[in-house]
Design a protein around this motif. Sequence first.
Motif, short mmCIF file in Angstrom:
data_model
loop_
_atom_site.label_atom_id
_atom_site.label_comp_id
_atom_site.label_asym_id
_atom_site.label_seq_id
_atom_site.Cartn_x
_atom_site.Cartn_y
_atom_site.Cartn_z
N GLY A 228 9.81 -3.29 0.42
CA GLY A 228 8.51 -2.84 -0.05
C GLY A 228 8.03 -3.64 -1.23
O GLY A 228 6.84 -3.69 -1.51
N LEU A 229 8.96 -4.31 -1.93
CA LEU A 229 8.60 -5.12 -3.09
C LEU A 229 9.14 -6.54 -2.95
O LEU A 229 8.41 -7.51 -3.04
CB LEU A 229 9.12 -4.47 -4.37
CG LEU A 229 8.70 -5.11 -5.68
CD1 LEU A 229 7.17 -5.11 -5.82
CD2 LEU A 229 9.31 -4.37 -6.87
N ALA A 230 10.45 -6.65 -2.72
CA ALA A 230 11.08 -7.96 -2.55
C ALA A 230 11.13 -8.31 -1.06
O ALA A 230 11.23 -7.42 -0.20
CB ALA A 230 12.48 -7.96 -3.13
N ALA B 117 0.83 -1.20 0.00
CA ALA B 117 0.00 0.00 0.00
C ALA B 117 0.87 1.26 0.00
O ALA B 117 0.56 2.25 -0.65
CB ALA B 117 -0.92 -0.01 1.22
N ASN B 118 1.99 1.21 0.73
CA ASN B 118 2.89 2.36 0.83
C ASN B 118 3.99 2.22 -0.22
O ASN B 118 4.80 1.28 -0.17
CB ASN B 118 3.51 2.42 2.23
CG ASN B 118 4.36 3.66 2.43
OD1 ASN B 118 4.58 4.43 1.49
ND2 ASN B 118 4.86 3.85 3.64
N LEU B 119 4.04 3.14 -1.16
CA LEU B 119 5.00 3.07 -2.26
C LEU B 119 6.27 3.87 -2.00
O LEU B 119 7.12 3.97 -2.89
CB LEU B 119 4.34 3.57 -3.55
CG LEU B 119 3.11 2.80 -4.03
CD1 LEU B 119 2.53 3.46 -5.26
CD2 LEU B 119 3.47 1.34 -4.32
N GLN B 120 6.42 4.41 -0.80
CA GLN B 120 7.57 5.27 -0.51
C GLN B 120 8.89 4.53 -0.71
O GLN B 120 9.83 5.05 -1.30
CB GLN B 120 7.48 5.81 0.92
CG GLN B 120 8.64 6.73 1.30
CD GLN B 120 8.78 7.94 0.38
OE1 GLN B 120 7.79 8.55 -0.01
NE2 GLN B 120 10.02 8.27 0.01
N ASP B 121 8.98 3.29 -0.19
CA ASP B 121 10.22 2.53 -0.32
C ASP B 121 10.54 2.22 -1.78
O ASP B 121 11.70 2.19 -2.19
CB ASP B 121 10.14 1.23 0.48
CG ASP B 121 10.20 1.48 1.98
OD1 ASP B 121 10.69 2.56 2.37
OD2 ASP B 121 9.75 0.62 2.75
N ILE B 122 9.49 1.96 -2.56
CA ILE B 122 9.70 1.68 -3.98
C ILE B 122 10.25 2.91 -4.69
O ILE B 122 11.19 2.83 -5.48
CB ILE B 122 8.39 1.21 -4.63
CG1 ILE B 122 8.03 -0.20 -4.11
CG2 ILE B 122 8.50 1.21 -6.15
CD1 ILE B 122 6.74 -0.75 -4.66
N ARG B 123 9.71 4.07 -4.40
CA ARG B 123 10.20 5.31 -5.01
C ARG B 123 11.66 5.56 -4.65
O ARG B 123 12.43 6.10 -5.45
CB ARG B 123 9.37 6.50 -4.54
CG ARG B 123 7.94 6.53 -5.03
CD ARG B 123 7.22 7.76 -4.57
NE ARG B 123 7.83 8.98 -5.10
CZ ARG B 123 7.43 10.20 -4.79
NH1 ARG B 123 6.42 10.39 -3.95
NH2 ARG B 123 8.02 11.25 -5.32
N GLU B 124 12.04 5.16 -3.42
CA GLU B 124 13.39 5.43 -2.93
C GLU B 124 14.44 4.54 -3.60
O GLU B 124 15.57 4.96 -3.83
CB GLU B 124 13.44 5.22 -1.42
CG GLU B 124 14.75 5.61 -0.78
CD GLU B 124 14.71 5.50 0.73
OE1 GLU B 124 15.79 5.56 1.35
OE2 GLU B 124 13.60 5.36 1.29
N HIS B 125 14.05 3.32 -3.96
CA HIS B 125 15.05 2.35 -4.42
C HIS B 125 14.87 1.88 -5.86
O HIS B 125 15.68 1.11 -6.36
CB HIS B 125 15.05 1.14 -3.49
CG HIS B 125 15.39 1.50 -2.07
ND1 HIS B 125 16.66 1.87 -1.69
CD2 HIS B 125 14.62 1.57 -0.96
CE1 HIS B 125 16.67 2.15 -0.39
NE2 HIS B 125 15.45 1.98 0.06
N TYR B 126 13.81 2.36 -6.53
CA TYR B 126 13.58 1.99 -7.92
C TYR B 126 13.23 3.23 -8.75
O TYR B 126 12.54 4.13 -8.27
CB TYR B 126 12.41 1.00 -8.04
CG TYR B 126 12.61 -0.33 -7.35
CD1 TYR B 126 13.10 -1.44 -8.03
CD2 TYR B 126 12.29 -0.48 -6.00
CE1 TYR B 126 13.25 -2.66 -7.40
CE2 TYR B 126 12.46 -1.70 -5.35
CZ TYR B 126 12.94 -2.78 -6.05
OH TYR B 126 13.10 -3.99 -5.42
N GLU C 64 13.14 -0.06 -12.33
CA GLU C 64 14.59 -0.27 -12.50
C GLU C 64 15.28 0.00 -11.17
O GLU C 64 15.18 1.09 -10.61
CB GLU C 64 15.12 0.69 -13.56
CG GLU C 64 16.56 0.44 -13.95
CD GLU C 64 16.71 -0.67 -14.96
OE1 GLU C 64 17.72 -1.40 -14.86
OE2 GLU C 64 15.84 -0.81 -15.84
N PRO C 65 15.99 -1.00 -10.60
CA PRO C 65 16.64 -0.77 -9.31
C PRO C 65 17.76 0.25 -9.41
O PRO C 65 18.45 0.34 -10.44
CB PRO C 65 17.19 -2.16 -8.95
CG PRO C 65 17.34 -2.86 -10.26
CD PRO C 65 16.23 -2.35 -11.13
#
Length: 318
Positions: free
Chosen positions: A255-257, A112-121, A142-143
């Motif tokens: 957040g994803l893996a 639900a929280n996409l903050q970590d995805i924005r930070e690392h991808y 893209e990582p």
Amino acid sequence: MRILAVLLLALSAQAAWAEGDALLWLERIHAATQKLSYTGTFVYRGGDQAETSRIIHIVGRHGARERLETLDGQPREIVRSGDEVKCYLPDSMTVKVDKQTDHKVFPALLPANLQDIREHYEVTKGGIERVAGYDCQSIVLEPKDKIRYGHRLWADANTGMLLKSQTFNDKKEVVEQFAFTQISIGGKIDQGQLKSRFLAKSRDWHVENSGAVAASLAASGWTIKPELPGFRKVTEMKRTQGGSSEVGHVVYSDGLAAVSVFIEPMASKTTLPQPGPSRQGAINIYSRQIAGHLVTVVGEAPAESVKKLAESVEYRKQ
């Protein structure tokens, strides 16, 4: 000079808008997998393995319920209701009962929280492609480093439902893929389809309950200090596994893996796996022995990341 500055500002604004639009698609994908009912058949491919599964997912007043059945190879069925998961294994006449962790499975891959995805991808939109007869918007994650895999997602243009996902390594090679070959989204679905077809037979089967309870491994002398930026601890527990009731289990996620650490007394093992690395599709595994325990790290991350996490596990006698 002024014209160049204006041009750079315009390009920067355009890039920010494009990323924002791609992130909105990720939000749509998450919402669709949480709020929509669906039935379908999808195929998993990883390495030289392939497996076809049928899924029935119904969202009602009391949350989501789901049944997942493999259609080839050894029969297996997973039934989820709330946070309870039952896995039916007819070949061994066993029912495994567990609690669902924060680990995400296809098609509900996104948090639900996409903050970590924005930070690392880096998140970008691709083109429109067809999957299982649906026009889909493609999204690329893209990582920003080499400690995690990249991902490509295809979402139904109308509903946002995730219909296909690929995991790729730093060489842009696909290491894992899930893709629907047929799906029906929304509409009325017969609740009876959620019932396990092994339910009657399984009343005489052996039941293995994980008995998972929150726990502090530090209290038993264990410390884990992963040098994996962005991977945060989301679950720490003790559970029953492989005949032992004292298995430590810690889950880390960006957040994803997700990457899991299992710490199990070797006295409970009848056979010990060979120490070192192994791999199943996009899943890398690394095992080592510490203080009479087997430490096994299993994760949706490159082999070096999984090894690094395994080597960060230490024990100090209390």
